[in-house]
Design an enzyme around this catalytic site. Sequence first.
Site, PDB file in Angstrom:
ATOM      1  N   ASN A 504      -9.438 -10.586   5.091  1.00  0.00           N
ATOM      2  CA  ASN A 504      -8.364 -10.718   6.064  1.00  0.00           C
ATOM      3  C   ASN A 504      -7.506  -9.415   5.564  1.00  0.00           C
ATOM      4  OD1 ASN A 504      -6.014 -11.181   7.356  1.00  0.00           O
ATOM      5  ND2 ASN A 504      -6.328 -13.281   6.703  1.00  0.00           N
ATOM      6  N   ASP A 505      -7.465  -8.383   6.401  1.00  0.00           N
ATOM      7  CA  ASP A 505      -6.880  -7.088   6.290  1.00  0.00           C
ATOM      8  C   ASP A 505      -5.640  -7.554   6.324  1.00  0.00           C
ATOM      9  OD1 ASP A 505      -9.156  -5.672   6.254  1.00  0.00           O
ATOM     10  OD2 ASP A 505      -9.025  -4.996   8.342  1.00  0.00           O
ATOM     11  N   CYS A 506      -4.836  -8.721   6.892  1.00  0.00           N
ATOM     12  CA  CYS A 506      -3.505  -8.966   7.065  1.00  0.00           C
ATOM     13  C   CYS A 506      -2.936  -9.663   6.073  1.00  0.00           C
ATOM     14  CB  CYS A 506      -3.246  -9.523   8.609  1.00  0.00           C
ATOM     15  SG  CYS A 506      -3.908  -8.275   9.736  1.00  0.00           S
TER      16      CYS A 506
END
Length: 838
Positions: A504-506
């Site tokens: 999850n890049d976020c």
Amino acid sequence: MEKIFGFFDDANREYVITDPATPFPWINYLGNEDFFGLISNTAGGYDFYKDAKFRRITRYRYNGVPMDAGGRYFYIKDGDSVWNPGWKPCKTPLDSYECRHGMNYTRIAGSKDGVEASVLFFVPLKTWAEVQKLTLTNTTGKVKTLQLFSFAEWCLWNAATDMENFQRNWSTGEVEIENGNVIYHKTEYKERRNHYAYYALTNAKADGYDTDRETFIGLYNDFTNPQCVVAGKPGMSVAHGWSPIASHYVEVELQPGEHKDFVFVLGYAENEQEKKFSLPQPLQKEGGLITSLGTLDRTIINKEKAHEVIQRFASVEAVDAAFSELRQMWDGLLSKFTVASADERLNRMVNIWNQYQCMITFCFSRSASFFESGVGRGMGFRDSNQDLVGFVHQVPSRARQRIIDIASTQFPDGGCYHQYQPLTKRGNNDIGGGFNDDPCWLIFGTVAYIKETGDFSILDEMVPWDNQPGTEVTLFDHLRISFNHVVENLGPHALPLIGRADWNDCLNLNCFSWDPNESFQTTENNSEGSKAESLMIAGLFVLTGKQYVSLCKELAKRSVECINYQHEAARAQACIDAMVEAVKQHGWDGEWYLRAYDFYGNKIGSKENEEGKIFIESQGFCTMAGIGLEDGMVDKALDSCKRYLDCAHGMVLNHPAFTRYYVEMGEISSYPAGYKENAGIFCHNNPWVIIGETVARRGNDAWEHYTKICPAWIKDQSLHKVEPYVYCQMVAGKDAAKPGEGKNSWLTGTAAWNWLTITQYILGIRPTYEGLEIDPCIPSALSEYRVHRVLRDAEFDITVKNPDGRESGVRSIVVDGIPVQGNVITATPGHHTVEVAM
Ligand code: GLC
Ligand code: GLC
């Protein structure tokens, strides 16, 4: 009744669009190796060679008004009326319209006032060009005199600077025109570029041309009313700077019932440095000796390569032959795995669209779609490893090369650039680095390749670090060091440190950004002293770690260094056991797996949190890895997914959605509730939970989740908005303003993961080092299905019968009439008939 914009034509492997005003442009991809095109159902889109940023051939305007402006347009002028076969850009009402998106080709047909225009667009195999075959037919009883204009607008190569550096760009554009039939784009050719593009009418004589946009369109006109078309007269313009274009003009007369074909080729060529410019006239001495090479004109392109391609496609027969080669290639690719069941939606996803999308994501990673501009993102490290798992059965040799390319960008400690540029194959930090899940994905990709092919030799390939010559070690060493990267980066709970972020890049736990001008993805991280740990990486590590262990054991059987591999397997197993223990101790929240610990060591994804109490990623990975299966953790976590994450359109990423900004979590809390990583239905991680359901042997639940996000089951096309034949990255979640609205179609790991899910875990036909493991986990209502599977030199026809309505479990397997023990069948060369009873 919801409005329907199209339907599946399974026999032709096409999606047929019947209304051009789709809720969003519904696109397709042309080309599958070096030369590519994106094409919408109204012929919008663009072409590029290998790299959508550095070798953009035609121009496109993202986020324009109206939507989807720029493309390959044919204008037909019939008396006072001007129309396009694909409706746009003129939007003149048509008498009929149809767009057929097929496997790497699109056919768009429109008709008006007794004239039919049908255009076939495709990129022939091994060709750096898009071929367009336009067929005009007069269906009336009278002679028709038409004026035809083609149109393409050149991009000045670098798609990024093309959109911003106008003080230079508006002076650099250059073209050459050859007999009016071939228009060459040669901006920057005389200096450092050795490539040019061209647009040719190959099988007829053009009656005019334009190469300057302002002349053709008019400064204050637009694509809907180019002044040359309106006037019915080409401008014969030669571009100098500004915006070079390519347009042919042809006068067409059609007798009653007559049709004519016009072949256009839009291509790209590269010349060797010493052959860049036009050939000099050799000066001949008596006796035939060349005395001088004459003067080379260092402004004129050597056009040999373009000529060769133009010649090759100078007839309709040649074009048709090339098109049937493309179709045959797809026959071959799609014949490696087919299913026959009573459910046509299942069949069409497995046999056609899911496989097709896997090819597309393999080619493009996350670079170029109608949501990815082709400028910002190249090939992702984790993305590409996942994509190749969905593609490896189609062309294993290309997957092999991809693995080597990806591994070559890795750092000596196993860490990774998050992406590399397709043109140069060099890693870059443009979208960040230091994502601690990245290394695990290399194991995931490589193991899938070996299980498909049986090719262990890939492990002996010498692969550099960060592309530095002289640093090569074996690919196996890359895997070992990737495994170790997790082991060497553990936090206070002996769980993996998250680094910049995990899948999850976020979820940016070390970012603490208050500055709207910095990107969450690339801003300086405060990892120093951070306690941020990830349960998603923990699950991923256990899952891929087990794959690594079984690989080592397999190598021990096959290699003289048997002891070493056995030793390595035991060492790795101990690390995995420790990780499983750490998850049970510190990663379980009572009803589900925690998501993470933040910088300070506080829980994320816990019932103790106010928002974001439960996250999907750790449920997916820890259930897939079977962590705590024997203690009932897997079942409980899956039940919690159903209870808290599921809705009519699929499972959301987290629940409840974040309603305010949490600086200690970063980008995830920047999104409005229900969108993207903040409680959107991130389709990519639904299949993780579905595979988890199969680990728990819950076939009905797995199936229900599968059909909720599967394109073939979409009912409301207007609500879904994006293409109904491919997965999208995100569907707005239950907290969103419009739950069920899809976005970011095509380039998503969802394709590969759902391919794995349906073929290997639901239908249960799973490659192993030996052959195929047969392990169905299906809805109890599915009473029978057949699978055709080619694996290496073996070909299997498998019939699975489920007369008692079970959800899983194999009672007997008979191969070529002989009962086998267990549920693995060996890939002995030749054809095999397999009967499976559940
Ligand atoms: C995007 C990225 C992928 C990332 C995911 C979640 O799909 O391509 O790398 O894992 O978003 O943030
Ligand atoms: C954004 C997106 C995420 C993507 C990332 C890649 O943060 O939300 O999905 O993976 O950009 O740069």
